[in-house]
Design an enzyme around this catalytic site. Sequence first.
Site: not given
Ligand code: T46
Length: 145
Positions: A60
């Site tokens: 993303h």
């Molecule tokens: C990024 C990379 C480096 C939350 O509810 N609060 C939060 O602060 C975060 C970070 C995530 N979430 C929820 C959103 C999703 O339902 O946690 C779940 C997993 O998040 P995501 O699939 O976006 O995780 P990554 O590892 O793909 O991405 C994360 C960060 O979300 C993103 O901002 O830049 O790490």
Amino acid sequence: MNKSLKLRVRNSGVIELHFFKDLPDGNLFIAESRKHIPFDIKRVYFINSLANPKAVRGKHAHRTLEQALFCISGSFVLHLDDGRAKQRITMNNAARGVRLGTFLWHTMTSFSYDCVLLVLASAAFDESDYIRDYKTFLECVRAAP
Ligand code: T46
């Protein structure tokens, strides 16, 4: 991360933390807003227990969020794409992080079992700030002046 690495992709850069080497009693790393980190830190999160070596995270970009990404244990590979240039960075040095600025597509792969990712962010979580569709990301980047 290679010490002489230059980040070619836009809205990125290397971030160096200050640290005290106190081995064999440990190392101490410091991240202060506006001193080592180029924004005010509003949120901290970390990712661990990366037991699946085939895990793929990220995929993303963000519209307004600024982040600083560190690998504070183990290693992983960070893939950056600004819509024109792409770069692949091995993250394995706790003191050297990467600035993830706006409109920078990022993907993380090849996690070691002991990998811990630490992220410092400029704002609270907001799902509407994410661009999770690559085609939409390219349209946004190409529409920008
Ligand atoms: C990024 C990379 C480096 C939350 O509810 N609060 C939060 O602060 C975060 C970070 C995530 N979430 C929820 C959103 C999703 O339902 O946690 C779940 C997993 O998040 P995501 O699939 O976006 O995780 P990554 O590892 O793909 O991405 C994360 C960060 O979300 C993103 O901002 O830049 O790490």
